[in-house]
Design an enzyme around this catalytic site. Structure first.
Site, short mmCIF file in Angstrom:
data_model
loop_
_atom_site.label_atom_id
_atom_site.label_comp_id
_atom_site.label_asym_id
_atom_site.label_seq_id
_atom_site.Cartn_x
_atom_site.Cartn_y
_atom_site.Cartn_z
N LYS A 66 -48.73 -0.27 -29.66
CA LYS A 66 -48.54 -1.67 -30.03
C LYS A 66 -49.50 -2.06 -31.16
CE LYS A 66 -47.20 -5.51 -26.95
NZ LYS A 66 -45.80 -5.19 -26.78
N SER A 72 -49.09 -7.64 -32.43
CA SER A 72 -48.20 -7.72 -31.29
C SER A 72 -49.00 -7.86 -29.97
CB SER A 72 -47.32 -6.47 -31.33
OG SER A 72 -46.53 -6.38 -30.22
N LYS A 116 -48.85 -11.21 -27.58
CA LYS A 116 -48.48 -11.12 -26.17
C LYS A 116 -49.57 -11.69 -25.27
CE LYS A 116 -46.16 -8.12 -22.90
NZ LYS A 116 -45.41 -6.88 -22.75
N ARG A 172 -40.42 6.12 -25.74
CA ARG A 172 -38.99 5.92 -25.48
C ARG A 172 -38.31 7.29 -25.47
NH1 ARG A 172 -36.89 1.38 -29.13
NH2 ARG A 172 -37.93 0.06 -27.59
N HIS A 188 -37.20 1.77 -16.84
CA HIS A 188 -38.57 1.56 -17.32
C HIS A 188 -39.57 2.07 -16.30
CE1 HIS A 188 -37.68 -1.97 -20.31
NE2 HIS A 188 -36.87 -0.94 -20.47
N GLU A 203 -45.99 2.67 -20.95
CA GLU A 203 -44.62 2.25 -20.60
C GLU A 203 -43.64 3.28 -21.13
OE1 GLU A 203 -42.93 -1.97 -20.79
OE2 GLU A 203 -41.90 -1.04 -22.48
N GLU A 226 -28.90 -4.93 -30.66
CA GLU A 226 -29.11 -6.25 -30.04
C GLU A 226 -30.42 -6.85 -30.56
OE1 GLU A 226 -30.74 -8.78 -26.58
OE2 GLU A 226 -31.55 -7.03 -27.56
P1 GTP Z 1 -42.12 -7.63 -22.34
O1 GTP Z 1 -42.99 -8.82 -22.46
O2 GTP Z 1 -40.97 -7.66 -23.32
O3 GTP Z 1 -42.87 -6.33 -22.39
O4 GTP Z 1 -41.44 -7.74 -20.90
P2 GTP Z 1 -41.87 -7.08 -19.51
O5 GTP Z 1 -43.27 -6.59 -19.56
O6 GTP Z 1 -41.46 -8.01 -18.43
O7 GTP Z 1 -41.02 -5.78 -19.44
P3 GTP Z 1 -39.46 -5.55 -19.56
O8 GTP Z 1 -39.22 -4.40 -18.66
O9 GTP Z 1 -38.65 -6.77 -19.37
O10 GTP Z 1 -39.26 -5.14 -21.09
C1 GTP Z 1 -40.12 -4.30 -21.74
C2 GTP Z 1 -39.49 -3.74 -23.01
O11 GTP Z 1 -38.16 -3.32 -22.77
C3 GTP Z 1 -39.37 -4.68 -24.17
O12 GTP Z 1 -40.57 -4.73 -24.91
C4 GTP Z 1 -38.23 -4.05 -24.98
O13 GTP Z 1 -38.68 -2.90 -25.69
C5 GTP Z 1 -37.33 -3.58 -23.88
N1 GTP Z 1 -36.36 -4.62 -23.52
C6 GTP Z 1 -36.37 -5.37 -22.40
N2 GTP Z 1 -35.34 -6.23 -22.39
C7 GTP Z 1 -34.65 -6.02 -23.53
C8 GTP Z 1 -33.47 -6.62 -24.11
O14 GTP Z 1 -32.86 -7.51 -23.56
N3 GTP Z 1 -33.07 -6.13 -25.32
C9 GTP Z 1 -33.72 -5.12 -25.96
N4 GTP Z 1 -33.23 -4.70 -27.15
N5 GTP Z 1 -34.82 -4.55 -25.45
C10 GTP Z 1 -35.29 -4.99 -24.26
MG MG Z 2 -43.33 -4.63 -21.95
#
Ligand code: GTP
Ligand code: MG
Length: 237
Positions: free
Chosen positions: A80, A84, A88, A112, A155, A174, A189
């Site tokens: 990150k 960013s 956050k 990823r 995830h 992650e 998206e």
């Molecule tokens: P973040 O604040 O986004 O990190 O959310 P979180 O910690 O609750 O984790 P979450 O599992 O929701 O998502 C983590 C990561 O998954 C994001 O930073 C994206 O890389 C990916 N991601 C989650 N939701 C979406 C989505 O709706 N669209 C896309 N393109 N990526 C997503």
């Molecule tokens: Mg995240």
């Protein structure tokens, strides 16, 4: 000068401080220290992504020889950016410091993994998380439970030890595991979302959800084809 005063004012907020410091020509001692602390941390997370990437590459290579195929199509890793991290921490109301980022954010190191088939996702996840030095913190299965917008991926938040000269650090990472098709949707998206205008939100949301469901259906059909044809591949070996 104005910039220096500003930097002293946000002395507590090391992450913000680093940004300013990096763009400034005159660096006070404190800024240099903060930057160093940040770079040590950044290096730690870079090492973490390398640890995980190597584990995944080893699994993938072994499969190539044992099963004559690669479950992993592609691996992407990133750390990150300071901006960013800063955004956050601010969004979540956490203290702005390198320590706070380490304690509160689990996705500073991100890997990823793009797989060919849905079954490969669970296979890779199982093989990775059963390794002795990996500790699972959280698993979010957005394949069995897609997000309302249609997002699908598995995830994992895990910790992995990173061996440094004077200590061993357990670092969060992650890991997002998805198929080529899921990655295709998520990438577009993400890109489309930036171009969205208010009046088009409802139409775009619905259309993206439809696309996600269509893609999920095709993923399942490809998985079925693979499952039907795999025994033949095994016989050839
Ligand atoms: P973040 O604040 O986004 O990190 O959310 P979180 O910690 O609750 O984790 P979450 O599992 O929701 O998502 C983590 C990561 O998954 C994001 O930073 C994206 O890389 C990916 N991601 C989650 N939701 C979406 C989505 O709706 N669209 C896309 N393109 N990526 C997503
Ligand atoms: Mg995240």
């Amino acid at each position: 000068n104005e910039r220096n005063t500003k930097m002293i004012n946000i002395e507590k907020t090391k992450v913000a401080y680093i940004f300013d410091g990096l763009t400034s020509n005159i660096l006070p001692d404190e800024a240099v220290k903060a930057i160093n602390a940040f770079m040590v941390t950044e290096n730690l997370y870079l090492a973490t992504t390398r640890e995980i990437t190597t584990k995944l590459e080893n699994l993938n290579d072994e499969f190539k020889y044992v099963k004559d195929r690669n479950p992993i199509h592609q691996i992407k890793a990133r750390v990150k950016t300071p901006k960013s991290i800063f955004d956050k921490l601010t969004r979540r109301g956490f203290e702005l410091s390198v320590e706070s980022a380490r304690n509160n954010l689990t996705d500073i190191a991100g890997v990823r993994v793009i797989c060919s088939y849905i079954d490969d996702i669970y296979l890779i996840s199982k093989l990775l998380t059963s390794q002795d030095d990996i500790t699972v913190i959280r698993i979010s299965d957005y394949i069995k439970n897609p997000k309302p917008n249609g997002y699908r991926s598995l995830h994992l938040i895990v910790t992995v030890p990173v061996f440094l000269s004077e200590s061993t650090e357990l670092v969060n990472v992650e890991i997002q595991i998805r198929t080529i098709a899921m990655d295709f949707w998520a990438s577009l998206e993400h890109e489309l979302w930036y171009k969205l205008t208010d009046e088009k939100t409802a139409m775009v949301t619905k259309e993206l959800k439809d696309c996600a469901d269509g893609i999920a259906d095709i993923d399942m059909r490809m998985q079925n084809l693979h499952s039907i044809l795999t025994p033949a591949v095994k016989l050839r070996l």
